[in-house]
Scaffold this active site. Structure first.
Site, short mmCIF file in Angstrom:
data_model
loop_
_atom_site.label_atom_id
_atom_site.label_comp_id
_atom_site.label_asym_id
_atom_site.label_seq_id
_atom_site.Cartn_x
_atom_site.Cartn_y
_atom_site.Cartn_z
CB CYS A 1 -24.49 -2.61 -12.33
SG CYS A 1 -24.47 -4.20 -12.71
CG HIS B 1 -20.06 -0.70 -13.32
ND1 HIS B 1 -20.86 -0.73 -12.20
CD2 HIS B 1 -20.77 -1.91 -13.90
CE1 HIS B 1 -20.62 -2.01 -11.58
NE2 HIS B 1 -21.49 -2.87 -13.13
CD GLU C 1 -18.65 2.77 -11.66
OE1 GLU C 1 -19.63 2.98 -12.45
OE2 GLU C 1 -18.31 1.30 -11.32
CB SER D 1 -1.11 0.34 0.87
OG SER D 1 -2.15 -1.42 1.34
N1 GLN Z 1 -25.89 -9.09 -9.22
C1 GLN Z 1 -26.49 -8.68 -10.55
C2 GLN Z 1 -25.74 -9.10 -11.93
O1 GLN Z 1 -25.05 -9.97 -11.95
C3 GLN Z 1 -25.17 -7.29 -10.47
C4 GLN Z 1 -23.84 -6.69 -10.86
C5 GLN Z 1 -23.63 -5.66 -11.07
O2 GLN Z 1 -23.57 -5.07 -10.41
N2 GLN Z 1 -21.91 -5.16 -11.22
O3 GLN Z 1 -26.28 -8.40 -13.10
#
Ligand code: GLN
Length: 541
Positions: free
Chosen positions: A380, A515, A517, A14
């Site tokens: 997600c 995602h 981000e 780290s």
């Molecule tokens: N668990 C959910 C899926 O597999 C969402 C996955 C996530 O948030 N990356 O679809």
């Protein structure tokens, strides 16, 4: 010509080797060079995809669908160079490849050994899949002295020998701790770590010494003497106020010049790091503040949501506000205490996640945000749960749930068994498929509906975002939802997979199946994070 910089770490983990590598890469870019950064991870997992975020922090997903180390996120955010699958290797991958070859008889009767077979695979990785990059920075995970990293250290030693000594440089990141009882900075841990590195055949060319205070010249000389490093190449790396100051600090300490000097390159150019000073200023000295409640499962470890933290802070940079994060453990949340936890938040975010534990708490948070006009961003899992919440409470489907959970009787969110890839092939999965590397991974296109909120945010009909999911929102209720103002405003190009959802009558309520981000950068904040923080800012005003 490709030049290689190998970054190792000593004394403790780290120390920020990833950030150091990314910052050095940014400086070299400012000098006009093309760079790539790679990570060599000594653990035996094939990739971090199946590891708990508590063990390993976030899993960073690349455009080409690899689940990689979170340091690749730093690299991409600092350099803008898009990471690829070929930028991260693990011992697990190396051994998997070798054992597969061995079973096929490809070693023609040879005894398969760490040297040369494992080291050869590692060396191949280091120079594989490159274009015309002028610098390749390779960060070796772990700490010198670990058993796991020995083949990697041996491989870079050999690489240095094979490739010509003037074409590769070893930079070792160490710690110079301050011992309060004696009031002194201590150089001994660095000396020992370098001794260990030298016993493995590697003489570091540059030492980057992490410290919480100025390291006097005398001490730097002493380190140089004991470690056989020119004292000008013993460089202090004092704790920074913000990660964006690190490139500036490195430049002020002359790290870029020392590196260029080593490779006999022009050191005369004065580079302008306005880009980083502006970003740092916004982070350290903003005008306002917003509080974002993040309802998740790994709230005890900030690294578990690394890119998310960064992307939120980028949204803050753009809006000139400090983004304060309030972490809320989803398991502790329910409808009766949700007000107490969330009423002082200017925005609520449910990030990606897996599994049933804590899901009901997240659903309670989403309901609160929806009913109280608090800006809500579902990423997600956060989108899937938002759809479940609205199915239960708007469409009155009381048993709406996800088939990811054991007690699911009505799967509003179900297992994805087939989807189209960008080259129009079909990917297929079943309940029995392996867990590792089998999700819908990487960059996929989505089409946005005109006149939707998300379209006005992206200002684009077509977007490309990175995915990592196994389940999908069931599209069969879309018309019913639409009548109630719940709009699926983005779809996969074949029109089958809902990619975004939004609420018409709400200041800012957006869920995305991908995602965002992962693609946000400090100097190029992601449009959704800019807009979400703006909405939160408007709520406070
Ligand atoms: N668990 C959910 C899926 O597999 C969402 C996955 C996530 O948030 N990356 O679809």
């Amino acid at each position: 010509m490709a030049r290689y910089i190998f970054v190792t770490g000593g004394v403790v983990s780290s120390l920020g080797k990833g950030l150091a590598s990314a910052s050095l890469a940014s400086l070299l870019q400012h000098h006009g060079y093309k760079v790539r950064i790679r990570k060599l991870d000594p653990y035996l997992n094939v990739d971090p995809g199946t590891m708990s975020p508590y063990q390993h922090g976030e899993v960073y997903v690349t455009d080409d669908g690899a689940e990689t180390d979170l340091d690749l996120g730093h690299y991409e955010r600092f350099t803008g160079v898009i990471s690829k699958k070929s930028d991260n290797i693990t011992s697990g991958q190396v051994y998997q490849k070798i054992i597969n070859k061995e079973r096929k008889g490809e070693y023609l009767g040879a005894t398969v050994q760490v040297i040369p077979h494992v080291t050869n695979e590692i060396k191949k990785f280091i120079s594989n899949d490159l274009d015309d990059e002028e610098f390749i920075i390779c960060e070796i995970g772990g700490t010198i002295g670990d058993i796991e990293s020995l083949p990697f250290v041996e491989a870079i030693r050999q690489f240095h020998n094979d490739n010509g000594h003037n074409n590769s440089l070893f930079m070792h990141v160490t710690l110079v701790p301050f011992i309060a009882s004696s009031g002194e900075l201590k150089t001994k841990p660095t000396q020992h770590s370098v001794k260990e590195l030298r016993s493995l055949g590697i003489q570091p060319n540059i030492l980057l010494c992490r410290s919480d205070r100025e390291i006097p010249q005398e001490e730097r000389k002493k380190i140089g003497l004991f470690c056989n490093v020119q004292d000008g190449n013993v460089i202090q790396a004092i704790n920074a106020n913000s990660i964006y100051e690190v490139p500036i600090n490195f430049k002020n300490e002359g790290l870029d010049k020392r590196v260029l000097e080593y490779f006999n390159l022009d050191t005369g150019k004065e580079i302008d790091l306005k880009m980083w000073s502006q970003v740092s200023k916004h982070v350290l000295d903003p005008e306002g503040k917003v509080t974002i409640g993040i309802v998740g499962k790994y709230t005890g470890l900030a690294d578990a949501y690394k890119s998310l933290n960064e992307a939120l802070s980028h949204g803050g940079i753009f809006n000139n506000v400090r983004v304060e994060l309030k972490w809320i453990e989803s398991e502790s949340l329910n409808e009766s205490n949700v007000f107490e936890h969330l009423s002082n938040c200017d925005g609520i975010l449910v990030p990606g996640g897996f599994g049933e534990r804590g899901a009901e708490g997240k659903i309670a948070a989403i309901k609160f945000a929806r009913e109280n006009n608090t800006p809500y961003f579902g990423i997600c899992f956060g989108m899937q749960l938002a759809v479940i919440e609205m199915a239960r409470n708007i469409l009155d489907i009381k048993d709406a749930n996800s088939s990811e959970f054991s007690n699911c009787s009505n799967s509003i969110v179900g297992l994805m068994t087939e989807w189209s890839t960008s080259d129009n092939n079909k990917e297929k999965r079943t309940e029995e498929s392996d867990l590792g590397g089998t999700m819908r991974l990487g960059s996929y296109e989505a089409r946005l509906k005109k006149n939707s909120k998300i379209h006005s945010i992206y200002k684009n009909d077509i977007i490309n975002e990175r995915h990592r999911h196994r389940y999908e929102v069931n599209n069969k209720f879309s018309e019913e939802f639409e009548k109630k103002g719940v709009i699926f405003s983005g779809y996969s190009p074949d029109g089958v997979l809902p990619e975004t959802v939004e609420l018409k009558e709400h200041p800012w309520f957006i869920g995305v199946q991908y995602h965002p981000e992962l693609k946000s950068k400090p100097f190029e904040p992601h449009p959704l994070f800019k807009s979400f923080i703006e909405a939160a800012k408007n709520k406070t005003q």
